[in-house]
Motif scaffolding. Structure first.
Motif, PDB file in Angstrom:
ATOM      1  N   LEU A  21      40.551  23.177  31.695  1.00 56.26           N
ATOM      2  CA  LEU A  21      40.570  24.233  30.715  1.00 56.26           C
ATOM      3  C   LEU A  21      41.741  24.802  30.951  1.00 56.26           C
ATOM      4  O   LEU A  21      42.225  25.371  31.816  1.00 56.26           O
ATOM      5  N   PRO A  22      42.778  25.199  29.598  1.00 61.11           N
ATOM      6  CA  PRO A  22      43.814  25.657  29.619  1.00 61.11           C
ATOM      7  C   PRO A  22      44.076  26.979  30.298  1.00 61.11           C
ATOM      8  O   PRO A  22      43.400  27.787  29.422  1.00 61.11           O
ATOM      9  N   THR A  23      44.528  27.260  31.378  1.00 63.00           N
ATOM     10  CA  THR A  23      44.643  28.562  31.792  1.00 63.00           C
ATOM     11  C   THR A  23      46.218  28.683  32.447  1.00 63.00           C
ATOM     12  O   THR A  23      46.598  28.005  33.118  1.00 63.00           O
ATOM     13  N   HIS A  24      46.902  29.986  31.858  1.00 64.96           N
ATOM     14  CA  HIS A  24      48.001  30.254  32.277  1.00 64.96           C
ATOM     15  C   HIS A  24      48.274  30.856  33.804  1.00 64.96           C
ATOM     16  O   HIS A  24      49.050  30.363  34.264  1.00 64.96           O
ATOM     17  N   SER A  25      47.486  31.747  34.008  1.00 68.61           N
ATOM     18  CA  SER A  25      47.976  32.612  35.360  1.00 68.61           C
ATOM     19  C   SER A  25      46.572  33.307  35.774  1.00 68.61           C
ATOM     20  O   SER A  25      45.764  33.584  35.114  1.00 68.61           O
ATOM     21  N   ILE A  26      46.672  33.409  37.115  1.00 70.79           N
ATOM     22  CA  ILE A  26      45.752  34.114  37.774  1.00 70.79           C
ATOM     23  C   ILE A  26      46.553  34.983  38.662  1.00 70.79           C
ATOM     24  O   ILE A  26      47.504  34.535  39.392  1.00 70.79           O
ATOM     25  N   SER A  27      46.110  36.317  38.661  1.00 67.62           N
ATOM     26  CA  SER A  27      46.786  37.307  39.471  1.00 67.62           C
ATOM     27  C   SER A  27      45.927  38.082  40.081  1.00 67.62           C
ATOM     28  O   SER A  27      44.838  38.536  39.686  1.00 67.62           O
ATOM     29  N   PHE A  28      46.385  38.476  41.492  1.00 71.84           N
ATOM     30  CA  PHE A  28      45.315  39.203  42.515  1.00 71.84           C
ATOM     31  C   PHE A  28      46.254  40.580  42.524  1.00 71.84           C
ATOM     32  O   PHE A  28      47.225  40.462  43.131  1.00 71.84           O
ATOM     33  N   TYR A  29      45.233  41.432  42.222  1.00 64.62           N
ATOM     34  CA  TYR A  29      45.962  42.966  42.349  1.00 64.62           C
ATOM     35  C   TYR A  29      45.385  43.994  43.458  1.00 64.62           C
ATOM     36  O   TYR A  29      44.001  43.828  43.398  1.00 64.62           O
ATOM     37  N   PHE A  30      46.307  44.735  44.112  1.00 63.77           N
ATOM     38  CA  PHE A  30      45.438  45.265  45.315  1.00 63.77           C
ATOM     39  C   PHE A  30      46.192  46.361  45.544  1.00 63.77           C
ATOM     40  O   PHE A  30      47.336  46.646  45.953  1.00 63.77           O
ATOM     41  N   SER A  31      45.708  47.709  45.012  1.00 65.38           N
ATOM     42  CA  SER A  31      46.564  48.877  44.833  1.00 65.38           C
ATOM     43  C   SER A  31      45.465  50.112  44.896  1.00 65.38           C
ATOM     44  O   SER A  31      44.331  49.845  44.977  1.00 65.38           O
ATOM     45  N   TRP A  32      46.043  51.230  45.026  1.00 64.03           N
ATOM     46  CA  TRP A  32      45.254  52.412  45.163  1.00 64.03           C
ATOM     47  C   TRP A  32      44.496  52.729  43.840  1.00 64.03           C
ATOM     48  O   TRP A  32      43.373  53.449  44.054  1.00 64.03           O
ATOM     49  N   VAL A  53      42.759  37.146  34.770  1.00 62.63           N
ATOM     50  CA  VAL A  53      43.200  35.637  34.276  1.00 62.63           C
ATOM     51  C   VAL A  53      43.604  35.749  32.832  1.00 62.63           C
ATOM     52  O   VAL A  53      43.131  36.451  31.907  1.00 62.63           O
ATOM     53  N   GLU A  54      44.831  35.055  32.650  1.00 61.22           N
ATOM     54  CA  GLU A  54      45.224  35.017  31.270  1.00 61.22           C
ATOM     55  C   GLU A  54      45.136  33.327  30.819  1.00 61.22           C
ATOM     56  O   GLU A  54      45.580  32.654  31.543  1.00 61.22           O
ATOM     57  N   THR A  55      44.416  33.065  29.549  1.00 63.37           N
ATOM     58  CA  THR A  55      44.103  31.801  29.217  1.00 63.37           C
ATOM     59  C   THR A  55      45.689  31.337  28.202  1.00 63.37           C
ATOM     60  O   THR A  55      46.266  32.212  27.726  1.00 63.37           O
ATOM     61  N   ILE A  56      45.655  29.871  28.071  1.00 66.05           N
ATOM     62  CA  ILE A  56      46.849  29.601  27.226  1.00 66.05           C
ATOM     63  C   ILE A  56      46.296  29.671  25.931  1.00 66.05           C
ATOM     64  O   ILE A  56      47.211  30.114  24.904  1.00 66.05           O
ATOM     65  N   LYS A  57      45.225  29.228  25.435  1.00 61.43           N
ATOM     66  CA  LYS A  57      44.526  28.663  24.050  1.00 61.43           C
ATOM     67  C   LYS A  57      44.910  30.141  23.363  1.00 61.43           C
ATOM     68  O   LYS A  57      45.541  30.037  22.007  1.00 61.43           O
ATOM     69  N   ASP A  58      44.425  31.345  23.515  1.00 60.48           N
ATOM     70  CA  ASP A  58      44.729  32.567  22.671  1.00 60.48           C
ATOM     71  C   ASP A  58      45.168  33.655  23.433  1.00 60.48           C
ATOM     72  O   ASP A  58      45.326  34.748  22.925  1.00 60.48           O
ATOM     73  N   GLY A  59      45.970  33.509  24.752  1.00 61.20           N
ATOM     74  CA  GLY A  59      46.451  34.508  25.324  1.00 61.20           C
ATOM     75  C   GLY A  59      45.713  35.510  25.739  1.00 61.20           C
ATOM     76  O   GLY A  59      45.837  36.693  26.339  1.00 61.20           O
ATOM     77  N   ARG A 117      43.039  38.098  28.162  1.00 59.10           N
ATOM     78  CA  ARG A 117      43.101  38.197  29.627  1.00 59.10           C
ATOM     79  C   ARG A 117      41.755  38.694  30.086  1.00 59.10           C
ATOM     80  O   ARG A 117      41.044  39.291  29.341  1.00 59.10           O
ATOM     81  N   PHE A 118      41.119  38.170  31.083  1.00 56.91           N
ATOM     82  CA  PHE A 118      40.027  38.626  31.689  1.00 56.91           C
ATOM     83  C   PHE A 118      40.221  39.369  33.004  1.00 56.91           C
ATOM     84  O   PHE A 118      40.887  38.618  33.906  1.00 56.91           O
ATOM     85  N   ALA A 119      39.502  40.317  33.340  1.00 58.71           N
ATOM     86  CA  ALA A 119      39.530  41.208  34.324  1.00 58.71           C
ATOM     87  C   ALA A 119      38.421  41.222  35.195  1.00 58.71           C
ATOM     88  O   ALA A 119      37.321  41.646  34.777  1.00 58.71           O
ATOM     89  N   ILE A 120      38.551  41.006  36.486  1.00 57.08           N
ATOM     90  CA  ILE A 120      37.325  40.890  37.407  1.00 57.08           C
ATOM     91  C   ILE A 120      37.344  41.754  38.613  1.00 57.08           C
ATOM     92  O   ILE A 120      38.689  42.204  39.229  1.00 57.08           O
ATOM     93  N   SER A 121      36.468  42.774  39.045  1.00 57.67           N
ATOM     94  CA  SER A 121      36.814  43.862  39.792  1.00 57.67           C
ATOM     95  C   SER A 121      36.351  43.154  41.247  1.00 57.67           C
ATOM     96  O   SER A 121      35.732  42.103  41.402  1.00 57.67           O
ATOM     97  N   LEU A 122      37.184  43.730  42.238  1.00 49.05           N
ATOM     98  CA  LEU A 122      37.020  43.352  43.510  1.00 49.05           C
ATOM     99  C   LEU A 122      37.065  44.560  44.466  1.00 49.05           C
ATOM    100  O   LEU A 122      37.225  44.558  45.541  1.00 49.05           O
ATOM    101  N   SER A 123      36.869  45.544  43.880  1.00 51.59           N
ATOM    102  CA  SER A 123      36.490  46.863  44.639  1.00 51.59           C
ATOM    103  C   SER A 123      35.737  47.689  43.881  1.00 51.59           C
ATOM    104  O   SER A 123      35.443  47.863  42.288  1.00 51.59           O
ATOM    105  N   ASP A 124      35.027  49.009  44.390  1.00 54.24           N
ATOM    106  CA  ASP A 124      34.183  49.849  43.693  1.00 54.24           C
ATOM    107  C   ASP A 124      35.308  50.831  42.579  1.00 54.24           C
ATOM    108  O   ASP A 124      34.697  51.112  41.239  1.00 54.24           O
ATOM    109  N   THR A 125      36.451  50.873  42.827  1.00 55.23           N
ATOM    110  CA  THR A 125      37.534  51.688  42.009  1.00 55.23           C
ATOM    111  C   THR A 125      37.324  51.015  40.749  1.00 55.23           C
ATOM    112  O   THR A 125      37.208  51.791  39.561  1.00 55.23           O
ATOM    113  N   SER A 126      37.578  49.800  40.665  1.00 60.79           N
ATOM    114  CA  SER A 126      37.924  48.875  39.482  1.00 60.79           C
ATOM    115  C   SER A 126      36.706  48.800  38.617  1.00 60.79           C
ATOM    116  O   SER A 126      36.710  48.218  37.485  1.00 60.79           O
TER     117      SER A 126
END
Length: 311
Positions: free
Chosen positions: A51-62, A69-75, A77-86
């Motif tokens: 599946l055309p996918t451009h990038s995956i970015s892992f963010y860890f901040s306060w 995740v950013e896809t190529i087909k239509d640009g 972005r999909f965001a997935i939480s890894l903490s209670d804050t997000s």
């Protein structure tokens, strides 16, 4: 009396291989993810479809931890939480729920989810951004999943304090084309003399942890170098290393002064206004130096750049 017609089942797995791949490649990212969790076979089908996918970015901040995740087909972005804050943002999908769909053993849902995403989608770029304290950094869960990235940032808005042991671990273990280090080291006398595995390095807030003596000799493959908090003599020495040293891949150098004005690196007899040219002795390659009150910027004129000027 006729029976009402029933909806026929769509035998997806009975479709020809090429058709299955085309269907998956046209799925929304989240639909493809959910399909990949149905069985080992469906996971393999999503992997093979690429599946055309451009990038995956892992963010860890306060502000919170998340995957983007950013896809190529239509640009999109999909965001997935890894903490209670997000999780508080309704636009961000709950990572715990997504991980619960994956039939794999793991004692850390973040590790399970990250490993699944990286194993089935062909991301062109993989990015890590760390701007909060993580202890110990050597045991961070992401390193168990992957150690090679396109871009790694540690520290950004304010100085990020890490131990010399953590820094050595990162430099020896984590591989990346580009690296931003906005760090300060706990230990005033520490100096790093290791060869770095980056093509591009930006070190800001403080770079006194880096031993700049013979830096270009230790790192001949470095293409872009941006260093802050340097003394004038360190900038002078870096320029002399390029002039007097062997052929390197360096294409640009930006060095920000610590205290003195950048113009004081050279006498006024050597600088014609704010620009000057320097030449490497071994092969005659030219570079242009731009000096202002805060920094020294150098552009190396390689064949590619010269050809672009000719066009």
């Amino acid at each position: 009396m006729n029976e009402p017609p029933t909806n026929p089942k769509f035998g997806f797995q009975k479709c020809p291989f090429a058709l299955r791949e085309e269907i998956i490649r046209n799925m929304e990212f989240m639909d493809a993810f959910h399909f990949s969790t149905l069985s080992k076979r469906s996971k393999r089908m999503v992997h093979d479809a690429k599946l055309p996918t451009h990038s995956i970015s892992f963010y860890f901040s306060w502000l919170g931890d998340m995957i983007s995740v950013e896809t190529i087909k239509d640009g999109k972005r999909f965001a997935i939480s890894l903490s209670d804050t997000s999780k508080r943002d309704p636009e961000i999908t709950d990572g715990v729920k997504l991980a619960s769909l994956i039939n794999e053993p793991s004692d850390d849902y973040r590790k399970k989810l990250s490993a699944h995403l990286l194993s089935i989608f062909p991301f062109k770029e993989t990015v890590v951004f760390i701007d909060r304290e993580i202890e110990p950094l050597t045991e961070f869960f992401l390193w168990d999943v992957r150690k090679t990235f396109n871009f790694v940032t540690v520290g950004w808005g304010s100085p990020f304090f890490i131990s010399s042991e953590d820094l050595i671990f990162m430099l020896e273990t984590i591989k990346s084309n580009r690296c931003n280090l906005g760090i300060k080291i706990d230990g005033a006398n520490f100096k790093c003399r290791k060869a770095l595995k980056f093509e591009q390095l930006s070190a800001f807030h403080s770079v006194q942890w880096l031993d700049t003596d013979d830096f270009l000799k230790r790192n001949p493959k470095m293409k872009h170098l941006h260093l802050e908090d340097l003394y004038g003599e360190q900038i002078n020495d870096l320029l002399k290393q390029w002039i007097n040293g062997q052929v390197t891949d360096l294409e640009s150098l930006i060095a920000l002064k610590r205290h003195e004005q950048a113009k004081q690196i050279y006498s006024r007899q050597e600088v014609n206004g704010q620009l000057m040219n320097i030449q490497r002795k071994i092969d005659g390659q030219l570079a242009t130096v731009l000096l202002d009150q805060k920094e020294c910027s150098v552009v190396m004129w390689n064949e590619k750049r010269l050809a672009e000027l000719g066009n």
